[in-house]
Structures are given as C-alpha cells and as structure tokens.
Design a protein around this motif. Structure first.
Motif, PDB file in Angstrom:
ATOM      1  N   PHE A   1       0.847  -1.190   0.000  1.00 43.21           N
ATOM      2  CA  PHE A   1       0.000   0.000   0.000  1.00 43.21           C
ATOM      3  C   PHE A   1       0.884   1.242   0.000  1.00 43.21           C
ATOM      4  N   THR A   2       0.629   2.173  -0.910  1.00 42.35           N
ATOM      5  CA  THR A   2       1.415   3.411  -0.979  1.00 42.35           C
ATOM      6  C   THR A   2       0.530   4.615  -0.720  1.00 42.35           C
ATOM      7  N   PHE A   3       1.133   5.643  -0.146  1.00 45.61           N
ATOM      8  CA  PHE A   3       0.433   6.917   0.049  1.00 45.61           C
ATOM      9  C   PHE A   3       1.471   8.032   0.130  1.00 45.61           C
ATOM     10  N   GLU A   4       1.046   9.252  -0.144  1.00 45.65           N
ATOM     11  CA  GLU A   4       1.957  10.389  -0.043  1.00 45.65           C
ATOM     12  C   GLU A   4       2.265  10.653   1.424  1.00 45.65           C
ATOM     13  N   ASN A   5       3.543  10.825   1.720  1.00 52.18           N
ATOM     14  CA  ASN A   5       4.015  11.013   3.089  1.00 52.18           C
ATOM     15  C   ASN A   5       3.271  12.167   3.756  1.00 52.18           C
ATOM     16  N   ASP A   6       2.766  11.910   4.971  1.00 53.45           N
ATOM     17  CA  ASP A   6       2.028  12.949   5.696  1.00 53.45           C
ATOM     18  C   ASP A   6       2.938  14.070   6.176  1.00 53.45           C
ATOM     19  N   PHE A   7       4.223  13.774   6.333  1.00 56.48           N
ATOM     20  CA  PHE A   7       5.184  14.786   6.777  1.00 56.48           C
ATOM     21  C   PHE A   7       6.426  14.728   5.882  1.00 56.48           C
ATOM     22  N   PRO A   8       6.287  15.114   4.609  1.00 56.70           N
ATOM     23  CA  PRO A   8       7.384  14.967   3.645  1.00 56.70           C
ATOM     24  C   PRO A   8       8.508  15.965   3.880  1.00 56.70           C
ATOM     25  N   ALA A   9       9.721  15.549   3.527  1.00 59.38           N
ATOM     26  CA  ALA A   9      10.880  16.440   3.621  1.00 59.38           C
ATOM     27  C   ALA A   9      10.806  17.535   2.566  1.00 59.38           C
ATOM     28  N   LEU A  10      10.207  17.213   1.418  1.00 59.87           N
ATOM     29  CA  LEU A  10      10.032  18.165   0.329  1.00 59.87           C
ATOM     30  C   LEU A  10       8.579  18.127  -0.118  1.00 59.87           C
ATOM     31  N   MET A  11       8.118  19.224  -0.721  1.00 57.14           N
ATOM     32  CA  MET A  11       6.725  19.342  -1.120  1.00 57.14           C
ATOM     33  C   MET A  11       6.577  19.242  -2.639  1.00 57.14           C
TER      34      MET A  11
ATOM     35  N   ILE B   1       7.857  14.651  -4.782  1.00 52.82           N
ATOM     36  CA  ILE B   1       6.720  13.871  -4.302  1.00 52.82           C
ATOM     37  C   ILE B   1       7.287  12.757  -3.426  1.00 52.82           C
ATOM     38  N   CYS B   2       6.967  12.780  -2.146  1.00 53.56           N
ATOM     39  CA  CYS B   2       7.480  11.787  -1.193  1.00 53.56           C
ATOM     40  C   CYS B   2       6.369  10.799  -0.849  1.00 53.56           C
ATOM     41  N   LYS B   3       6.631   9.514  -1.061  1.00 53.21           N
ATOM     42  CA  LYS B   3       5.630   8.501  -0.795  1.00 53.21           C
ATOM     43  C   LYS B   3       6.147   7.452   0.180  1.00 53.21           C
ATOM     44  N   VAL B   4       5.223   6.824   0.882  1.00 54.52           N
ATOM     45  CA  VAL B   4       5.510   5.713   1.785  1.00 54.52           C
ATOM     46  C   VAL B   4       4.975   4.440   1.137  1.00 54.52           C
ATOM     47  N   VAL B   5       5.743   3.359   1.228  1.00 49.92           N
ATOM     48  CA  VAL B   5       5.322   2.063   0.697  1.00 49.92           C
ATOM     49  C   VAL B   5       5.266   1.064   1.845  1.00 49.92           C
ATOM     50  N   CYS B   6       4.060   0.656   2.233  1.00 50.91           N
ATOM     51  CA  CYS B   6       3.909  -0.405   3.227  1.00 50.91           C
ATOM     52  C   CYS B   6       4.095  -1.737   2.508  1.00 50.91           C
ATOM     53  N   PHE B   7       5.093  -2.507   2.920  1.00 49.88           N
ATOM     54  CA  PHE B   7       5.409  -3.757   2.237  1.00 49.88           C
ATOM     55  C   PHE B   7       4.342  -4.831   2.457  1.00 49.88           C
ATOM     56  N   SER B   8       3.754  -4.832   3.664  1.00 49.95           N
ATOM     57  CA  SER B   8       2.828  -5.902   4.043  1.00 49.95           C
ATOM     58  C   SER B   8       1.846  -5.369   5.079  1.00 49.95           C
ATOM     59  N   PRO B   9       0.641  -5.939   5.143  1.00 52.81           N
ATOM     60  CA  PRO B   9      -0.276  -5.553   6.218  1.00 52.81           C
ATOM     61  C   PRO B   9       0.157  -6.113   7.572  1.00 52.81           C
ATOM     62  N   ASP B  10       1.046  -7.096   7.569  1.00 53.85           N
ATOM     63  CA  ASP B  10       1.486  -7.774   8.791  1.00 53.85           C
ATOM     64  C   ASP B  10       2.583  -6.961   9.479  1.00 53.85           C
ATOM     65  N   HIS B  11       2.277  -6.421  10.630  1.00 58.42           N
ATOM     66  CA  HIS B  11       3.195  -5.559  11.379  1.00 58.42           C
ATOM     67  C   HIS B  11       4.450  -6.299  11.840  1.00 58.42           C
ATOM     68  N   SER B  12       4.356  -7.629  11.965  1.00 54.96           N
ATOM     69  CA  SER B  12       5.445  -8.406  12.567  1.00 54.96           C
ATOM     70  C   SER B  12       6.549  -8.769  11.584  1.00 54.96           C
ATOM     71  N   LEU B  13       6.342  -8.509  10.301  1.00 54.65           N
ATOM     72  CA  LEU B  13       7.279  -9.015   9.302  1.00 54.65           C
ATOM     73  C   LEU B  13       8.398  -8.029   8.963  1.00 54.65           C
TER      74      LEU B  13
END
Length: 350
Positions: free
Chosen positions: A72-82, A103-115
């Motif tokens: 899951f990807t989304f634009e960073n809520d607190f990006p270093a650059l705008m 454009i700064c984005k976050v990529v969640c690799f998995s829904p599983d927090h433990s991995l």
C-alpha cells in the motif's frame, strides 16, 4: 586478493563515484573489539492498534488506511520536500540557492506488522517489487520529476520511526549528488567502451568469486570492492538494465529471492534483526535515454562486530575519507557461509 593488502592498510577506488576508501584490516587485531552479545529476539504482533501504518488505522494526518492486503502506498504525511512551491533561484556572489520540489511517498510492504523482508514469502516480496516498478514509472513520467529514489530504512538505529515493514520513494526535480557522480562515471565508460561499467565490473567479480555472496540466473549479490560499510552489499542484475521497470516476471522472482536470502544472512550474522539503509540506484527519468546506466540495489548496514557494536562515521571519516576495518573479502566470506534459513526458524526447529 593480495595477502599483503588483506592484512595491511591500503585504499580502494570506487569506479562509480571516483572516490577512495581507506581499508585498515590490521585494526581488527586491537585488544578491545567491542562487546559481543546476542540481542533479544523481538516478537511483534501482526496488528498494532496505534500503528499508523497498519491496515484500517488512522494516521497522524487524520487519513485512514484502507484494509489493504497487499503493498500500500500513500503520499508522506510529513514529507521532507513538497510537490509544489514557489519557484525561486538565488545567485548572490558565492551564495546560491534554488527551490526544490518532490513527491514523497511511503510504501507499506505488508499488512502484517510483525514481518521484515527476510521473514516475508518470496511471492509477497515480488508484490513489493511490482509496486516499486509501478511507482517508478508513474512518478518518473510526471512533468518536473527527473529522478526517483526508492529506499528503506530498517531499524531505529537507522532512523526508522515505525517498525511496520515499509520503505519510501522520493521523486524530485533535481538529480541527487550520488546520482550525478554515478551518471558521470558510467557515461565516460560507455562512451569509450560502448558497454556498461557495472556489467564489466560484474564479469570481473564473477571470475574471482572472492566477493560474491549469492547468485541466481538473473542477479548477483556481492560486497563491492570499494565498500565503505562493514557488510555493505550490492545486488546487480546480470542483464544490462537501466531501471527496474525492465524486469520481466521471472526476473522479479529472482530479484525477490536474492533480496530475501541476503536479508536472512544479515539477520543470521549476529542473530538479530539487522538494521540497514537500502536503496535502488537507477537511470534518471525526465524522458532522456541513459544507455550508460545499469541499475543496482545497495545495502548499507552499520553493525560491525555484534548486534550491539556499530560502525559510526566519525572523526577522520567525517573530515577526510571513509575508512573500514574488515576487508570486503572478509565480509563476503562471513555472509556467504551463513545458513540460508532464518535463525528464528532454526531455533524453533530445535
């Protein structure tokens, strides 16, 4: 590798950046080598109610994550650059500045927090690679975006603020200094030899096998001859590809396999969840062809002698030149000889 250089101070040249690194293997014979101990195995739940990256949770911005099952990807809520901002350039004698957008984005690799990557299944890492490819193509095709940097910071020592498996993508207008240096040296070699600099380097490494850790039909993982970090590793595609978007389905699986196997060996080295910063260096975007570029993935881990003894860039390294104690060959041998099954699963089998 010369036995003399394997035990005596020397320096090595980085063909991609034009810089040198000092190697001081004799320093490993110092009386104090740092405390060596096993770190406690951290057991995390699959879901954490107040984690801002877990599915369905509310982030600090107020946005709510979907109940995602895949990356899951989304634009960073607190990006270093705008993404947008005033366009301004200052040139006042020796003082220069200019606006920068990204454009700064976050990529969640998995829904599983433990991995983490070494604990994920290969098919799930493939989905991460597919996400990287998609983002590289989409972000790189946007007007004003000339470079897409994909990276991951793993572990709090590397500045990672959340242990949920994730990475970031920064896509910006200007070319970062590391990419400028690598573009220059790869282009100079290409213009003379009409061949990829990294391809030529890889062929030499495969002949000696001294620094090769892992390899499959499509990728090679090795400790670069000029490595700065103690267990620095570079993953290189055998084919001369400018960027990850050129990988086919079979190559994606091979890439995922070698990432997983490398990260298992990292964790097995000191029986700990091995911290690192990793990143993919690939051709700039912006519409121009870059036949000289050969993409590669780099891992910069700080651990030196145990789960608690780290390598810090201080003193001479900050003010003069990078320096390392163990040679690239010694690091490669240590990683190469480790089990290919994660230490936590080996413990469970006993």
């Amino acid at each position: 590798m010369s036995e003399t250089l394997n035990s005596a101070p020397h320096r090595r040249y980085n063909i991609l950046t034009g810089e040198w690194v000092l190697v001081s293997p004799h320093r490993t014979k110092r009386p104090w080598q740092g405390k060596s101990e096993k770190a406690a195995v951290e057991k995390r739940p699959q879901y954490v109610p107040d984690c801002y990256l877990c599915p369905g949770n509310t982030r600090s911005s107020g946005a709510v994550n979907p109940d995602y099952k895949e990356p899951f990807t989304f634009e960073n809520d607190f990006p270093a650059l705008m993404p947008e901002g005033p366009s301004e350039k200052i040139s006042n004698g020796l003082l220069q500045a200019e606006s920068e957008t990204c454009i700064c984005k976050v990529v969640c690799f998995s829904p599983d927090h433990s991995l983490t990557l070494p604990l994920m299944e290969i098919q799930d890492i493939v989905k991460v690679i597919e996400t990287w490819k998609k983002e590289y193509k989409e972000l790189g095709s946007q007007p004003g975006i000339n470079y897409v940097q994909i990276f991951e910071n793993k572990g709090d020592v590397m500045g990672c603020s959340n242990p949920h498996p994730h990475g970031q993508i920064w896509s910006q207008r200007s070319l970062p200094p590391e990419i400028v240096k690598k573009s220059k040296h790869q282009l100079e070699f290409w213009e003379v030899n009409k061949k990829s600099l990294i391809k030529a380097y890889l062929e030499q490494e495969l002949e000696t096998q001294e620094r090769v850790i892992l390899q499959n039909d499509h990728f090679v993982a090795l400790v670069p001859y000029w490595a700065v970090w103690p267990y620095e590793v570079m993953i290189v595609p055998r084919e001369h590809y400018q960027h990850i978007g050129q990988l086919n389905t079979e190559e994606e699986s091979a890439f995922a396999e070698i990432i997983k196997q490398l990260c298992i060996r990292y964790d097995n080295l000191f029986n700990t969840s091995f911290p690192y910063s990793s990143g993919i260096h690939q051709a700039p975007t912006g519409g121009e062809d870059h036949p000289e570029w050969h993409f590669h993935m780099l891992f910069y881990p700080p651990l030196l002698r145990s789960a608690t003894v780290k390598k810090f860039m201080v003193g001479y390294e900050l003010f003069a030149s990078p320096q390392r104690d163990i040679t690239a060959e010694q690091a490669a041998e240590a990683l190469r000889n480790l089990p290919d099954i994660h230490y936590t699963r080996l413990q469970n089998e006993r």
